[in-house]
Design an enzyme around this catalytic site. Structure first.
Site: not given
Ligand code: ACO
Length: 326
Positions: A113, A253, A283
């Site tokens: 990214c 980003h 993204n």
């Molecule tokens: N819908 C519903 N529930 C979901 C989903 C979904 N799409 N995805 C995950 N969950 C659930 C999980 O299973 C978890 O359930 P549990 O508590 O029963 O285990 C719960 O939601 C919470 O999951 P977390 O991973 O703790 O949620 P978080 O608030 O951290 O959000 C996310 C997850 C959105 C992926 C976040 O961590 C994030 O944005 N991280 C950065 C990832 C990113 O941007 N990557 C892109 C590439 S790098 C970059 O561009 C910077």
């Protein structure tokens, strides 16, 4: 200052829109969860015949139109992508073929990214040293083809698109006032595509295990992204001798609105100065910044002399920030 001038920008976004409500029918998720946790409402998805170079070609042609030139006039083409058409040759070479041009230096940058900012940094250095005279800098991705559409934790995040900029040497009134970049390869396994390279060649087993798709520890990415984008933004502003109040537009980003907000707060930028396209496109990895810049230009939000702060974070991990006088 690295004296350069962006003389044209363009973007290409696939027509197909995939909304959060569409995703509700595909995996166990909800519009409410996706909007609250990420800020994304919909994203664009390329059709099966569209590869990264196809989107890059349209974006570059549009940028060249605005610059009053043809892609054949460019002497340097840099494509930032993590979703290349093929492992080799470079997507930039497929892009030349698609446009029917030859002769320019054409190569890819793989910095996830952060790719567009890495490519811009390389282009600026080539332009100020005279190695390049007219550069096409492109961020392009077809993320939808490397996403596991059964994995709700990743498939809701990404979208496809491309953005391009035509960059030439400046006359001293515009350019990169300060920039920085960095990587920590020790953290590579936190966000990667395991199969398809020489570490894990594609096989029936890798296909069965979906090892050719995005593998990510979202929480870790989140934590590192906030810190790196915040720190690199602050450093770039300091090195430019500017204050947050001098910034006209902050274009981070666009991965997750919560990451963007925390980076914005750390950089001391007020909310109204952050430019957001994430809700519409998700993204798009290396494409998010150049697509956002092109939309900002189109909306008249960037005028000659304006200060913009760009920052990014991605697989690698990689990070970068740049302060530009437009
Ligand atoms: N819908 C519903 N529930 C979901 C989903 C979904 N799409 N995805 C995950 N969950 C659930 C999980 O299973 C978890 O359930 P549990 O508590 O029963 O285990 C719960 O939601 C919470 O999951 P977390 O991973 O703790 O949620 P978080 O608030 O951290 O959000 C996310 C997850 C959105 C992926 C976040 O961590 C994030 O944005 N991280 C950065 C990832 C990113 O941007 N990557 C892109 C590439 S790098 C970059 O561009 C910077």
């Amino acid at each position: 200052m690295k004296s350069i001038k962006v003389i044209g920008t363009g973007r290409a976004l696939p027509e197909k829109v995939l909304t959060n409500f569409d995703l509700e029918k595909m995996v166990d998720t909800s519009d409410q969860w996706i909007v609250e946790r990420t800020g994304i409402r919909e994203r664009r998805i390329a059709d099966e015949n569209t590869a990264t170079s196809d989107l890059a070609a349209v974006a570059l042609e549009r940028a060249c139109d605005k610059a009053g030139m043809k892609p054949a006039d460019l002497d340097t083409i840099i494509v930032a992508t993590s979703t290349p058409d093929t492992v080799y040759p470079a997507t930039a070479c497929w892009l030349q073929r698609r446009l029917g041009i030859a002769g320019s230096a054409a190569f890819d940058i793989s910095a996830g990214c952060s790719g567009f900012l890495f490519a811009l940094e390389v282009a600026a250095n080539l332009l100020v040293t005279g190695t390049a005279k007219k550069a096409g800098v492109i961020g392009a991705e077809v993320m939808s083809k490397v996403v596991n559409w059964q994995d709700r934790a990743t498939c809701v995040l990404f979208g496809d698109g491309a953005g391009a900029a035509v960059v030439v040497p400046g006359n001293g009134s515009s350019g990169i006032l300060a920039s920085n970049w960095g990587c920590d390869g020790n953290l590579a396994p936190l966000l990667y595509q395991p199969a398809g390279g020489t570490r894990m060649p594609t096989s029936e087993k890798t296909l069965r295990e979906m090892a050719h798709t995005v593998h990510m520890e979202g929480n870790q990415v989140f934590k590192h992204a906030v810190r790196a984008m915040g720190n690199s933004s602050v450093k770039a502003l300091q090195d430019a001798g500017l204050a947050a109040a001098d910034v006209k537009l902050f274009i981070p980003h666009q991965a997750n609105i919560r990451i963007m907000e925390e980076a914005r707060v750390r950089a001391g930028i007020p909310p109204e100065k952050m430019y957001v396209v994430l809700h519409k496109y998700g993204n798009m990895s290396a494409a998010t910044i150049p697509v956002a810049i092109d939309e900002a230009v189109e909306e008249g939000k960037l005028q000659d002399g304006d200060i913009i702060l760009l920052t990014a974070f991605g697989t690698g991990f990689t990070w970068a920030a740049a302060v530009l006088r437009w």
